[in-house]
Design an enzyme around this catalytic site. Structure first.
Site, PDB file in Angstrom:
ATOM      1  N   GLY A   1       0.824  -1.199   0.000  1.00  0.00           N
ATOM      2  CA  GLY A   1       0.000   0.000   0.000  1.00  0.00           C
ATOM      3  C   GLY A   1       0.856   1.245   0.000  1.00  0.00           C
TER       4      GLY A   1
ATOM      5  N   GLN B   1       2.619   9.263   3.819  1.00  0.00           N
ATOM      6  CA  GLN B   1       3.933   9.314   4.446  1.00  0.00           C
ATOM      7  C   GLN B   1       4.918   8.295   3.880  1.00  0.00           C
ATOM      8  OE1 GLN B   1       3.681   9.301   8.717  1.00  0.00           O
ATOM      9  NE2 GLN B   1       1.756  10.433   8.697  1.00  0.00           N
ATOM     10  N   GLY B   2       4.458   7.384   3.023  1.00  0.00           N
ATOM     11  CA  GLY B   2       5.410   6.428   2.473  1.00  0.00           C
ATOM     12  C   GLY B   2       4.738   5.256   1.798  1.00  0.00           C
ATOM     13  N   THR B   3       5.563   4.274   1.429  1.00  0.00           N
ATOM     14  CA  THR B   3       5.120   3.058   0.748  1.00  0.00           C
ATOM     15  C   THR B   3       5.465   1.857   1.615  1.00  0.00           C
ATOM     16  OG1 THR B   3       5.540   4.107  -1.382  1.00  0.00           O
ATOM     17  CG2 THR B   3       5.301   1.721  -1.382  1.00  0.00           C
TER      18      THR B   3
ATOM     19  N   LYS C   1       7.978  -0.339   5.867  1.00  0.00           N
ATOM     20  CA  LYS C   1       7.491   0.979   5.454  1.00  0.00           C
ATOM     21  C   LYS C   1       8.678   1.836   5.037  1.00  0.00           C
ATOM     22  CE  LYS C   1       5.137   5.093   7.262  1.00  0.00           C
ATOM     23  NZ  LYS C   1       4.488   5.674   8.448  1.00  0.00           N
TER      24      LYS C   1
ATOM     25  N   ASP D   1      -5.061  10.532  14.326  1.00  0.00           N
ATOM     26  CA  ASP D   1      -5.530  10.215  12.964  1.00  0.00           C
ATOM     27  C   ASP D   1      -6.292   8.887  12.974  1.00  0.00           C
ATOM     28  OD1 ASP D   1      -5.945  10.680  10.306  1.00  0.00           O
ATOM     29  OD2 ASP D   1      -3.983   9.950   9.644  1.00  0.00           O
TER      30      ASP D   1
END
Length: 707
Positions: free
Chosen positions: A390, A394-396, A411, A508
């Site tokens: 995914g 903020q990143g992959t 991540k 969040d």
């Protein structure tokens, strides 16, 4: 002339390659190389396809070779070494009258004829009575002239210039006048008196032949072939041998002999064999390819050979050690540079800040494992695109397998700038302090790469958001599952708020940050924007951050994030579990409406059953209404009126125990405590998003970082 020669030699180098290539093809054709007792060497050849060029083709009739390109004159012999040939040429106006008068041969009739009359090898002979005048001329001028005297009935002159053609003429003579072009050496060796030429019908004449005219005639054709051939004969050389009349002649290099016009036609020969004096008296001769050496004795040869072997081995080992040393030095420098680069990345990625914060928490910096970059590259197949689980703001996240067989989620953060570095370090620090079954476990991190890497436990069933929106008919999302997941999320948030060593606000909470494991148990994830709060503080003042639809309106107005802000976001999650709708959705009459306000309106109008998910309706009504009223309380516009996460968790747990249902919050069954004006204001603002200005608009990103 010099410029012409330079141009000629340049073109010659280009053309030598196709000449050699053609020679190789002709040599492999198994052509006949003799006619009678005359040898026909390449580039000449007997019959079609056996010569380099058709003008060098020889006809063999009655065991005698003839050259059709020069009036079928008989060929007596050919020399490859000197580039010359001897032909049988008629005597002009022979005295014995056995042949018809022959006119002079004009080789210029074909401009590309590769032959000339050899300079300095032929004499012009005139025979007749006293005063007979003989003349050898071409179209332009006189070449040679001579006249007989009364004492001698013949005259002869050397022909020193190369001839392409001539026309012999004579003055009238009463007795047997004739003239001839004759090979000088033949005259000296075979005739006592040159006037004896008059007894012959044909005499030998020397011609030079060259590749010059052939190559220039076929320049465009052979030039293209030059670039197609990579074969050359390294033991032969071709050069221009005359500056007055350039001709090309190929010779074997010194130490070799053979036919230089053939590929590998020049072979080494033993200069020492049969020549005992080649090195002088009491000297020993040893042959090598292309030459020979002279030694004082055979023992000296052996000693020199041994010396050469020693030198060769020394040079080989020296080169080997040099290569190994250079490689080791390169490896050391590369390794040192890699170490320095990793240290640089560690500092840039907040390694020192991470150490400082972890030490602040519990005095130890070994709270989580530090992975090395090679280990994670191998685990993710060098971060193969096929391993992506995914992508988020903020990143992959990549799926990987560690050396011990554990499946993990790695991540890979986006390029970290100073503004986002604190968020990344926060996630590491916070997750390193958390130990709860419903919170994604951080296994470690890697800071020695260009971008930071976090290693989590692998959660295989994706996000709650995905599961709600794309329900599986084979595994229906029942009311009991939804209730259990709500209890697990509430328990994790209650732990973060009150049971952790330092209170942690997630900031969040949303369904895309809730993961489901193999048993569909909830796991709270993505702590990139989380903050830890000192025990004595009640709120955190920061710039507005969050996700549209889950956003606490009170936090938006005050910039003060409290534990009740997480409660509000959890209330939205409860509504999603009840309705199966997205936090921002569209109705038949309105687009982009807030799910929270829509749910509150439905509850106020007693139409909540109209918006419940079909699977939820299959549950117990009293349990559903308890969760619905709890969601309403969590969504209160006034944070002080919302329950704490500990209270929320307890009330959800009470749903499972029937005897506890009556012990829920006293206002759980009505909306009397709602401020109608605040409600209307919130409904209008959150349904359209019109109150969010350009500086405080929260994120609309609902993509998870861990899926």
């Amino acid at each position: 002339m010099i410029l012409v020669l330079v141009q000629f030699q340049i073109i010659l180098l280009v053309l030598l390659l196709p000449v050699k290539a053609l020679a190789q093809a002709a040599a492999a054709a198994n052509c006949t190389s003799t006619c009678g007792n005359v040898t026909i060497p390449f580039p000449f050849g007997i019959g079609n396809g056996c010569s380099l060029d058709g003008r060098l083709t020889v006809d063999c009739n009655h065991s005698k070779p003839y050259l059709p390109s020069i009036n079928n004159l008989e060929l007596l012999d050919i020399s490859v070494d000197s580039g010359s040939m001897r032909i049988n040429y008629p005597v002009y106006n022979g005295c014995d009258r056995t042949v018809d008068t022959m006119f002079g041969l004009n080789l210029l009739t074909k401009s590309t004829t590769p032959f000339i009359f050899s300079p300095n090898r032929n004499n012009f002979v005139g025979i007749g009575n006293c005063g007979n005048f003989s003349l050898l001329s071409n179209d332009d001028s006189t070449i040679v002239e001579c006249s007989t005297t009364c004492n001698e009935n013949f005259c002869q002159k050397e022909v020193v210039s190369p001839l392409k053609g001539f026309f012999p003429t004579m003055s009238t003579s009463r007795e047997c006048p004739c003239s001839a072009l004759v090979e000088r050496q033949w005259l000296e060796d075979n005739l006592k008196n040159p006037q004896d030429v008059k007894h012959f019908t044909h005499v030998p004449v020397m011609l030079d032949w060259s590749l010059f005219t052939l190559m220039f005639d076929n320049f465009e054709k052979t030039k293209s072939k030059a670039y197609q051939s990579s074969s050359t004969c390294e033991r032969s050389a071709c050069s221009c041998i005359s500056s007055d009349y350039p001709t090309v002649q190929c010779k074997c290099l010194p130490g070799f002999q053979g036919n230089p016009y053939l590929l590998q036609g020049c072979l080494d020969y033993d200069e020492c064999a049969g020549n005992a004096t080649i090195c002088g008296p009491e000297k020993y001769c040893e042959n090598f390819i292309g030459g020979y050496n002279c030694y004082s004795s055979p023992r000296e040869v052996e000693r020199l050979k041994l010396d050469m072997i020693v030198i060769g081995l020394s040079a080989s080992f020296g080169s080997l050690f040099l290569v190994i040393g250079a490689w080791l030095l390169y490896t050391m420098i590369k390794r040192r540079n890699q170490i320095m680069l990793k240290e640089k990345h560690f500092k840039q990625n907040g390694g020192l800040l991470l150490q400082q914060q972890l030490t602040t928490f519990d005095g130890s910096v070994d709270t989580s494992k530090l992975f090395n970059s090679k280990e994670l590259e191998k685990a993710t197949d060098h971060f193969n695109i096929d391993r992506i689980l995914g992508q988020g703001g903020q990143g992959t996240v990549y799926k990987g397998m560690l050396a011990d067989g554990r499946i993990v989620a790695v991540k890979k953060s986006k390029v970290v700038d100073k503004a986002k570095l604190q968020e990344f370090i926060n996630e590491v620090v916070i997750l390193s302090q958390i130990n709860h079954r419903n919170v994604v476990k951080l296994l470690g991190c890697c800071l020695e790469t260009e971008v930071p890497l976090l290693v989590y436990e692998f959660i295989q069933n994706g996000t709650l958001f995905h599961y709600l929106q794309e329900q599986n008919e084979d595994l229906p999302f029942t009311w009991d599952m939804r209730l259990r997941i709500a209890i697990e999320i509430a328990g994790a948030l209650s732990y973060l708020h009150s049971a952790a060593s330092i209170p942690i606000y997630h900031r969040d909470i949303k369904t895309s940050n809730i993961l489901l494991d193999d048993k569909y148990r909830a796991k709270v994830a993505d702590f990139g924007t989380s903050r830890s709060i000192p025990v004595d503080d009640t709120h955190l003042t920061t710039k507005v951050q969050g996700t549209f639809g889950y956003f606490d309106p009170e936090y938006f107005q005050s910039n003060q994030f409290t534990d009740k802000s997480d409660v509000y976001s959890f209330g939205v999650v409860l509504v999603e579990l009840l309705t199966g709708q997205k936090p921002i959705f569209s109705t038949a009459t309105e687009e982009g409406r807030s799910l929270a306000s829509y749910f509150i309106n439905s509850m106020e109008e007693n139409k909540v059953c109209d918006i419940l998910d079909a699977q939820v309706k299959m549950g117990k009504e009293e349990e559903i209404m308890v969760m619905a009223n709890l969601a309403i309380r969590c969504l209160n516009l006034q944070g002080k009126q919302r329950p704490s996460m500990r209270e929320v968790a307890m009330e959800l747990e009470g749903i499972r125990a029937p005897e506890k249902i009556n012990n829920v919050h006293p206002s759980a069954g009505n909306l009397a405590y709602w401020d109608q004006e605040l409600f209307e204001a919130w409904d209008g603002s959150t349904s359209t998003g019109s109150t969010f200005n350009s500086t405080n608009t929260p994120s609309t990103d609902t993509q998870p970082l861990l899926t």
